[in-house]
Design a protein around this motif. Structure first.
Motif, PDB file in Angstrom:
ATOM      1  N   ALA A 223       0.835  -1.205   0.000  1.00  0.00           N
ATOM      2  CA  ALA A 223       0.000   0.000   0.000  1.00  0.00           C
ATOM      3  C   ALA A 223       0.869   1.254   0.000  1.00  0.00           C
ATOM      4  N   ASP A 224       1.934   1.251   0.794  1.00  0.00           N
ATOM      5  CA  ASP A 224       2.848   2.400   0.818  1.00  0.00           C
ATOM      6  C   ASP A 224       3.498   2.618  -0.541  1.00  0.00           C
ATOM      7  N   ASP A 225       3.944   1.541  -1.185  1.00  0.00           N
ATOM      8  CA  ASP A 225       4.567   1.651  -2.501  1.00  0.00           C
ATOM      9  C   ASP A 225       3.577   2.174  -3.537  1.00  0.00           C
ATOM     10  N   ALA A 226       2.355   1.667  -3.490  1.00  0.00           N
ATOM     11  CA  ALA A 226       1.335   2.120  -4.438  1.00  0.00           C
ATOM     12  C   ALA A 226       1.013   3.596  -4.219  1.00  0.00           C
ATOM     13  N   ARG A 227       0.937   4.026  -2.954  1.00  0.00           N
ATOM     14  CA  ARG A 227       0.694   5.444  -2.662  1.00  0.00           C
ATOM     15  C   ARG A 227       1.833   6.313  -3.179  1.00  0.00           C
ATOM     16  N   LEU A 228       3.070   5.840  -3.003  1.00  0.00           N
ATOM     17  CA  LEU A 228       4.229   6.590  -3.491  1.00  0.00           C
ATOM     18  C   LEU A 228       4.140   6.797  -4.992  1.00  0.00           C
ATOM     19  N   VAL A 229       3.852   5.731  -5.732  1.00  0.00           N
ATOM     20  CA  VAL A 229       3.735   5.842  -7.188  1.00  0.00           C
ATOM     21  C   VAL A 229       2.601   6.803  -7.554  1.00  0.00           C
ATOM     22  N   ALA A 230       1.467   6.681  -6.890  1.00  0.00           N
ATOM     23  CA  ALA A 230       0.337   7.578  -7.160  1.00  0.00           C
ATOM     24  C   ALA A 230       0.714   9.030  -6.855  1.00  0.00           C
ATOM     25  N   ASP A 231       1.389   9.266  -5.746  1.00  0.00           N
ATOM     26  CA  ASP A 231       1.807  10.618  -5.375  1.00  0.00           C
ATOM     27  C   ASP A 231       2.783  11.202  -6.393  1.00  0.00           C
ATOM     28  N   LEU A 232       3.734  10.384  -6.859  1.00  0.00           N
ATOM     29  CA  LEU A 232       4.712  10.858  -7.841  1.00  0.00           C
ATOM     30  C   LEU A 232       4.034  11.280  -9.139  1.00  0.00           C
ATOM     31  N   PHE A 233       3.063  10.495  -9.590  1.00  0.00           N
ATOM     32  CA  PHE A 233       2.401  10.832 -10.841  1.00  0.00           C
ATOM     33  C   PHE A 233       1.359  11.934 -10.669  1.00  0.00           C
ATOM     34  N   THR A 234       0.803  12.069  -9.477  1.00  0.00           N
ATOM     35  CA  THR A 234      -0.081  13.201  -9.201  1.00  0.00           C
ATOM     36  C   THR A 234       0.732  14.493  -9.255  1.00  0.00           C
ATOM     37  N   GLU A 235       1.940  14.462  -8.690  1.00  0.00           N
ATOM     38  CA  GLU A 235       2.832  15.622  -8.749  1.00  0.00           C
ATOM     39  C   GLU A 235       3.226  15.923 -10.194  1.00  0.00           C
ATOM     40  N   ARG A 236       3.551  14.893 -10.948  1.00  0.00           N
ATOM     41  CA  ARG A 236       3.928  15.078 -12.354  1.00  0.00           C
ATOM     42  C   ARG A 236       2.774  15.710 -13.138  1.00  0.00           C
ATOM     43  N   LEU A 237       1.555  15.259 -12.893  1.00  0.00           N
ATOM     44  CA  LEU A 237       0.382  15.816 -13.552  1.00  0.00           C
ATOM     45  C   LEU A 237       0.191  17.286 -13.182  1.00  0.00           C
ATOM     46  N   ALA A 238       0.349  17.614 -11.913  1.00  0.00           N
ATOM     47  CA  ALA A 238       0.191  19.006 -11.470  1.00  0.00           C
ATOM     48  C   ALA A 238       1.206  19.914 -12.157  1.00  0.00           C
ATOM     49  N   ILE A 239       2.435  19.444 -12.297  1.00  0.00           N
ATOM     50  CA  ILE A 239       3.468  20.221 -12.979  1.00  0.00           C
ATOM     51  C   ILE A 239       3.103  20.408 -14.449  1.00  0.00           C
ATOM     52  N   ALA A 240       2.666  19.341 -15.088  1.00  0.00           N
ATOM     53  CA  ALA A 240       2.283  19.422 -16.503  1.00  0.00           C
ATOM     54  C   ALA A 240       1.104  20.374 -16.695  1.00  0.00           C
ATOM     55  N   GLU A 241       0.134  20.328 -15.802  1.00  0.00           N
ATOM     56  CA  GLU A 241      -1.017  21.226 -15.896  1.00  0.00           C
ATOM     57  C   GLU A 241      -0.602  22.672 -15.697  1.00  0.00           C
TER      58      GLU A 241
END
Length: 64
Positions: free
Chosen positions: A36-54
């Motif tokens: 669960a921690d690993d999955a959250r980390l991946v989700a957080d990293l890509f959420t951050e990447r999306l925010a930067i792209a937006e």
């Protein structure tokens, strides 16, 4: 391997990407908390990447 009904549904859903199915299978063999921690980390990293792209997209749109 204890899969939830939703996990099982994802594994048989043809619209779910293969890499997601591999991740479900891989993480389901790990310690549940670590998975669960690993999955959250991946989700957080890509959420951050999306925010930067937006933000970049919005900045570019404002200039045009």
């Amino acid at each position: 391997m204890n899969l939830t009904p939703r996990m099982k549904a994802c594994l048989t859903d043809p619209t779910v990407h293969t890499w997601v199915k591999h991740a479900i299978n891989n993480l389901s063999t790990k310690d549940i908390v670590e998975a669960a921690d690993d999955a959250r980390l991946v989700a957080d990293l890509f959420t951050e990447r999306l925010a930067i792209a937006e933000a970049i997209w919005l900045t570019t749109e404002e200039r045009t």
